[in-house]
Design a protein around this motif. Structure first.
Motif, mmCIF file in Angstrom:
data_model
loop_
_atom_site.group_PDB
_atom_site.id
_atom_site.type_symbol
_atom_site.label_atom_id
_atom_site.label_comp_id
_atom_site.label_asym_id
_atom_site.label_seq_id
_atom_site.Cartn_x
_atom_site.Cartn_y
_atom_site.Cartn_z
ATOM 1 N N THR A 170 0.842 -1.207 0.000
ATOM 2 C CA THR A 170 0.000 0.000 0.000
ATOM 3 C C THR A 170 0.873 1.252 0.000
ATOM 4 N N ASP A 171 2.022 1.213 0.666
ATOM 5 C CA ASP A 171 2.939 2.364 0.616
ATOM 6 C C ASP A 171 3.352 2.663 -0.822
ATOM 7 N N ARG A 172 3.711 1.602 -1.541
ATOM 8 C CA ARG A 172 4.146 1.781 -2.937
ATOM 9 C C ARG A 172 3.007 2.307 -3.800
ATOM 10 N N GLN A 173 1.773 1.898 -3.477
ATOM 11 C CA GLN A 173 0.625 2.250 -4.321
ATOM 12 C C GLN A 173 0.060 3.637 -4.025
ATOM 13 N N LEU A 174 0.588 4.292 -2.991
ATOM 14 C CA LEU A 174 0.055 5.609 -2.615
ATOM 15 C C LEU A 174 0.225 6.628 -3.738
ATOM 16 N N TYR A 175 -0.837 7.393 -4.007
ATOM 17 C CA TYR A 175 -0.716 8.585 -4.866
ATOM 18 C C TYR A 175 -0.207 9.703 -3.979
ATOM 19 N N PRO A 195 -14.734 6.990 -1.862
ATOM 20 C CA PRO A 195 -13.722 6.400 -2.736
ATOM 21 C C PRO A 195 -12.346 6.369 -2.071
ATOM 22 N N VAL A 196 -11.542 5.395 -2.483
ATOM 23 C CA VAL A 196 -10.136 5.309 -2.085
ATOM 24 C C VAL A 196 -9.325 5.054 -3.353
ATOM 25 N N TRP A 197 -8.018 5.320 -3.254
ATOM 26 C CA TRP A 197 -7.181 5.263 -4.443
ATOM 27 C C TRP A 197 -5.923 4.428 -4.201
ATOM 28 N N ARG A 198 -5.627 3.533 -5.120
ATOM 29 C CA ARG A 198 -4.400 2.734 -5.047
ATOM 30 C C ARG A 198 -3.803 2.588 -6.436
ATOM 31 N N GLN A 216 2.590 13.779 -10.960
ATOM 32 C CA GLN A 216 2.808 12.654 -11.866
ATOM 33 C C GLN A 216 2.431 11.357 -11.169
ATOM 34 N N ASP A 217 1.679 10.497 -11.862
ATOM 35 C CA ASP A 217 1.263 9.237 -11.243
ATOM 36 C C ASP A 217 2.366 8.190 -11.384
ATOM 37 N N HIS A 218 2.059 6.938 -11.025
ATOM 38 C CA HIS A 218 3.079 5.881 -11.018
ATOM 39 C C HIS A 218 3.641 5.596 -12.406
ATOM 40 N N GLY A 219 2.876 5.926 -13.447
ATOM 41 C CA GLY A 219 3.357 5.736 -14.807
ATOM 42 C C GLY A 219 3.924 7.026 -15.379
ATOM 43 N N GLU A 220 4.236 7.987 -14.494
ATOM 44 C CA GLU A 220 4.780 9.294 -14.904
ATOM 45 C C GLU A 220 3.867 10.066 -15.837
#
Lengths: 451, 451
Positions: free
Chosen positions: A64-69, A111-114, B72-76
Motif C-alpha cells: 500500500t505504501d508503494r501504491q500511494l498517490y 472512494p479510495v485510491w491505489r 505525476q502518477d506511477h506511470g509518470e
C-alpha cells in the motif's frame, strides 16, 4: 473553440467512468448500505481524500505504501490520497474521540485510491463501504456486526448467503497447544489461502515460511477442517483448545455470538462457525467474518471484517478496541450482474411523457407534477418530435410506461397509458387532479416490479 | 506500537473532517437532491477524481489552473484532481454521448478540489451537486431546470426563496443597441457584482475595464434596475431590446419560461425575472438562474446555473448545447444552520435501548429488530452499564426515546417508554410481536417531528 486545440477525451489509465446504467445500481447499493447501517445507529462521517503523507505511510503494507498517490501540495506539504477508510478512521478517532465519546459507531462510504497493477482487471479508484464500532470489547458489538451484515444482504435481495465466523484466539489457542504459538502470523497467512490453493499447498507454505513440521501442519489443517452444525463445531473445538486460556475464551465468545444471533431470529444457515477463516491481516485480534454468496462462492468474500485491539495506537496513547466490516461494493455488483439481479435500465424514471402537441407543454408538466407528488419519477421529453422517435428514446433508457396525450386525447380529457414492455395501451380519464391516471400507473409499475 | 513513533493526528491544512453532527444534515441534503433530480428523470453518473492534466488545464480560468492539485502518477503521467464537475461532464459527454444518445440528463454529486487561499474560510475540498440536460436547445429544458430548483428548495423545507432568472441575450441585445456589444464580457463581469459593490462602483468598473462612457454605464444600470411583477418587467424589456434580434429572442424565451412555470402551478413569487443577474462566467449564452433565500439574501445565490451553447467543444466536433445548475451544498448548510433548520443530533437513531439486565441481550435485540422492521432506526447499547450512564450517552447523541427493560419489566412482559425530551415515561405491554410498543414509539416520534 478551434479544432487545432482539440484534446482527445479519455479517462486516466486505471480509472473508469460510471454511466447511468452502472451508476444506478451502485447508488442503490450504497443507499441500502446507508439505510441498514443507520437502522443500527451507525452515524455517517467523512474525512478528506487527501491526508498528510506521514498519516498514511507505514499503516498498511509495503504494497500500500508503494501504491500511494503522493505529491507536494501548493504549500509544499507532502500529501497523499487515502488508500482505505480504516487509517483515516484511526486518525479521526485519535483526533476527535474525546469529544465524541465511546462507544462510537460510524459508517463511511467513500472512494479510495491505489496505484495498483491494472492487469488483473483492478481499478485504481474504488468505493469502500465500512462500518465500525469503536471503544468497546463487548460481545454485543460482535453480535451486532453479524446482524448488520445479515440485514444488509437480506435488504440487497440475497436469499442464499452465509456469514462465516471465526475467532483469532481459537486459532492461536490451538497453535499454542501444538507449539506453533510464536509462528502464528505466518501460519495464519498460509491458512488464509486454503480456499484458493488447497490443503497440500497450504501445508507446504506452513513448513516453508513458518518452520512447521509436517505433523504440525497436518494438525492445523485437521483443525481447519472441523465441520458440522454450529453446535457440533463448537463441541469439537472445546477439547481441541482445552488448556489454552486464549483458545477457551475464543470458543466461548463464538458460542455467545451464535446463541445471540440465533436468539435474534436469524436463520441458522446464515451464520456458520468456520475455523478455516483466518483473514490475512495481522491487524485482527478477535472475531473475524467473511461473507459468501451461495450461488457464487468462487468470487470470494463480499463482506469481511473483524475485531481489533487497538485502532489508533500510532496516533494516540488511548487504547481503542473495536470491530468493523467492509462491504465489497464492486465485487458485489459484479456478482449481482452475473446473477441477473440488476435491472437493465439507464434512467431512474419508469414513467415517460412524450411531448406530442407542441403548444400543450403545460398539460404535460401538470400531469408529471401529479405523478411526482405520488412519489413516482417521471421524465417529460423536451422537444415536440415524432412520437415513434420519443418512444424509442424511452425504450432505450428502460422506461416502463408512456403516457401519451395528443390533441385528441387532450380534447377528450383522456390519457393513453402505454405499457412499454407488453406494448398494450389503455385509455384513462384525466379527471380532476389526475387521480385515476396516478392509480393506473402505480398499478402497472407494481405489477412490473413483481414479475 | 511504541510511543516514540507516534504521529500527531491532524487534518491537512485547508481540509476538514465531517463528524456525525455535520455529516447527517449533509447526507440528508444530498439525498434530497438525488431524490428531486431523479423525480425528473436525471440519471446519476460518476467520473474519476483524477483526470489527465491536459483534460483539466485551460478549461476554467487562470485561477483554477493555478489551484489544480497536479502531479505525476506511477506511470509518470501528468494528472490532476478535478476542480469542478462541468469539465469532467464535457470530457464524459465527448467520449460517450454517441452511445448514450441525446437529450442526456445527468446529475453528479461528488467532491472537487481546489488549492484555494484558505484565509477566507474556504475549504480546499467541497462537494458539488450538479444537474444538466445536454443535447437540446428546447425551452422545455430551461423550464424544467427552474422546476427542479423549485422542487429542490421546497423539498429541503424552505418556504421563502426566489429563483431569479435572466437571459444573456437580453443583456447582449441591450448592449448592442447602446453600442457596447463588443465589450459585453467586461460589462457583464462588472454587472455581476451589483449586489456586492453597488451601482456606483459597477459604473466605475464598466468605464475602466469595458471602455464604457458614463451615459452608457448609466443606461446599463437603468436597464438592470427594471423591476415589478414578471409581466411588468417583461413588458418594459420589450421596447428596450426592440430591433435587436438576440434581445427579442431572449425576452420571448423568458416570457415562455415564466408562463410555463406559472402554468405548472408554481407560486408567482418563486420565479422572478431579474435583469441584474449576469453570472460571471463567459460560458453561459442563454437563460441564467440564481437562487436566493428570503431570510438570508446576504449569503448570495445557493443554486445557480444557466444555458450554454457548446459544452464539449474542446474535446469533440459534436456541438452539445445544454443547460444545468449546481446546488451550493456548503453554503446552503451554513444557511440552514443559521436559520435553525438543522436538527442538533449526532445519530441517525431516535430510538435507544439501554442494555440493562446483563443476561437479557437477546430480548433487547428482538425488540430492536421489531422496531427496525417497522422502519425505525434503533441503537442498542453494547454493554450492561448503569442506566444513568447509558441515558446520558443517548441524550448526548440526541436520541429521543429510550425503551427501558429491567428484570422487573421483562418479568412483567412490559417496557418503559421514556421520552428523553420531556422526561416522561409510560409503561406498555410487550405483547405478541411488540405491536403495542412499536405503535407507541411511532406515535411519540411523529409528535416530536411536528413540534
Amino acid at each position: 473553440m478551434s479544432t487545432d486545440k482539440r484534446i482527445e477525451p479519455r479517462t486516466l489509465k486505471g480509472f473508469r467512468d460510471y454511466p447511468p446504467a452502472t451508476m444506478l445500481p451502485r447508488e442503490r447499493l450504497m443507499e441500502t448500505a446507508r439505510r441498514v447501517y443507520r437502522s443500527y445507529g451507525f452515524s455517517p462521517i467523512d474525512t478528506p481524500a487527501l491526508e498528510y503523507l506521514e498519516i498514511l505511510t507505514g499503516k498498511g503494507s509495503d504494497e500500500t505504501d508503494r501504491q500511494l498517490y503522493r505529491f507536494q501540495d501548493h504549500g509544499e506539504r507532502w500529501v497523499a490520497l487515502r488508500f482505505d477508510l480504516t487509517v483515516p478512521l484511526a486518525r479521526f478517532a485519535a483526533q476527535h474521540i474525546a469529544e465524541l465519546g465511546t462507544p462510537f459507531k460510524r459508517y463511511h462510504i467513500a472512494p479510495v485510491w491505489r496505484g495498483e497493477n491494472t492487469q488483473r482487471g483492478r481499478y485504481r479508484e474504488f468505493v469502500q463501504c465500512d462500518f465500525d464500532t469503536i471503544g468497546t470489547r463487548a460481545a454485543a458489538a460482535d453480535i451486532e456486526t453479524a446482524l448488520v451484515i445479515h440485514d444488509l444482504f437480506q435488504a440487497l435481495g440475497f436469499r442464499d448467503f452465509a456469514i462465516r465466523v471465526n475467532h483469532r484466539q481459537v486459532l492461536n489457542g490451538l497453535l499454542e497447544r501444538i507449539g506453533l504459538g510464536e509462528q502464528s502470523t505466518n501460519v495464519l497467512r498460509a491458512l488464509d489461502k486454503l480456499r484458493k490453493i488447497g490443503p497440500e499447498k497450504v501445508a507446504e507454505e506452513m513448513i516453508a515460511t513458518a518452520g512447521a513440521t509436517r505433523p504440525q501442519a497436518e494438525q492445523v489443517l485437521k483443525f481447519a477442517a472441523v465441520s458440522g452444525t454450529n453446535d457440533e463445531v463448537l463441541a469439537q473445538l472445546g477439547p481441541l483448545v482445552a488448556g489454552s486460556q486464549r483458545g477457551e475464551e475464543g470458543v466461548a465468545r463464538l458460542a455467545e455470538i451464535i446463541a445471540a444471533v440465533r436468539g435474534a431470529g436469524v436463520a441458522e444457515e446464515r451464520l456458520a462457525v468456520d475455523v478455516s477463516i483466518a483473514r490475512g491481516l495481522d491487524y485482527y485480534t478477535g472475531v473475524v467474518f467473511e461473507t459468501f454468496l451461495g450461488q457464487l462462492p468462487g468470487i470470494g468474500s463480499v463482506c469481511s471484517g473483524g475485531r481489533y485491539d487497538n485502532l489508533a495506537g500510532l496516533y494516540t496513547s488511548q487504547e481503542l478496541p473495536g470491530i468493523g466490516a467492509s462491504l465489497g461494493l464492486d465485487r458485489l455488483l459484479a456478482a449481482m450482474e452475473e446473477l441477473g439481479l440488476l435491472e437493465k435500465v439507464a434512467t431512474p424514471a419508469p414513467v415517460f411523457i412524450p411531448y406530442f402537441a407542441a403548444d400543450r407543454l403545460v398539460d404535460y408538466l401538470r400531469l408529471a407534477a401529479a405523478l411526482r407528488a405520488a412519489g413516482m419519477n417521471v421524465e417529460v421529453y423536451p422537444e415536440a418530435r415524432k412520437l415513434g422517435q420519443q418512444l424509442k428514446y424511452a425504450d432505450k433508457r428502460g422506461c416502463r410506461v408512456a403516457l401519451v396525450q395528443g390533441e385528441d386525447e387532450l380534447a377528450a380529457g383522456q390519457c393513453q397509458i402505454k405499457d412499454l414492455t407488453s406494448g398494450q395501451s389503455q385509455s384513462v380519464s384525466l379527471g380532476d387532479g389526475f387521480a385515476e391516471v396516478v392509480a393506473a400507473v402505480q398499478r402497472l409499475l407494481t405489477i412490473g416490479a413483481q414479475t
